[in-house]
Design a protein around this motif. Sequence first.
Motif: not given
Length: 265
Positions: A151-166
């Motif tokens: 997972h990765y939370t970006d609130d700097c420029t992209a303003y998105e959170t991505s979560v990869l799950v199986h």
Amino acid sequence: MNHPEHDLPDLSALGFRLDGYTLADGSDEYLFHVLTTNHDCLAPLVTHHTDDGRHSYLILHDTAATWDIPGSPQLLAMTLTRDPGNRTFRFDAERHPLISLAQRWLIARGAAPDAVRVPPERTGARPADALTTALEEQLMISGTRYDVVEHYTDDCTAYETSVLVHDTDLSSADRPYRLFLETWSPDSPTYTLREGAFPTAEAAWEWMENREGPLPAPRTSIPGVLATPMGEAARATTRRSPQPPPVAALPPAKPPTPPSSGRRR
């Protein structure tokens, strides 16, 4: 917890209901103080107490996480278990990148699903559409179906959170890796959540790096049309700029999952 230097901070604003309580023997005093010393940076999103007063389930937004290790999750889920007879309590806590995953964690520890929903009167960003709401519900009540890979939370420029799950459900055997992408704007009162399906984790990482084409939609029973203008906007390519250098902040209860090699800065 009987030493003056270990006095609990004033947590009344967070609704912890710990007045007169001390940590039970064997509890991790250091971790509890790490999580709560900077309590001014914690904004309650969900606060539920059982009728008997023995259990509390909380989700807090840690506004200081933006200055932690890049990509750190910003939501803290916590359980409090009180022993009124001895006036002691125990706690458990874990950080999560999405509120639906924080809710899932609380449900696995005894909370009723309806008890950990965000109250309608709570201020803050709201789901932008029915698909976002449906996906959040799917994650919240998923039990052990999804294993979080990264997972990765970006609130700097992209303003998105991505979560990869199986996805361990047999219906997803051909494309078992699911990418949940939450996109929001600091100027908007809403956010979107979208789901992509991939045959391998590497394929998901490649899409995240290059953003070539729309997010591959899974076969789903969720009502609604995935390929909408709003959905396409949520899948649009974004590029990340370097974040400011980290400064002292509230450390995570568990370290964030490190990004894959070559995937992010």
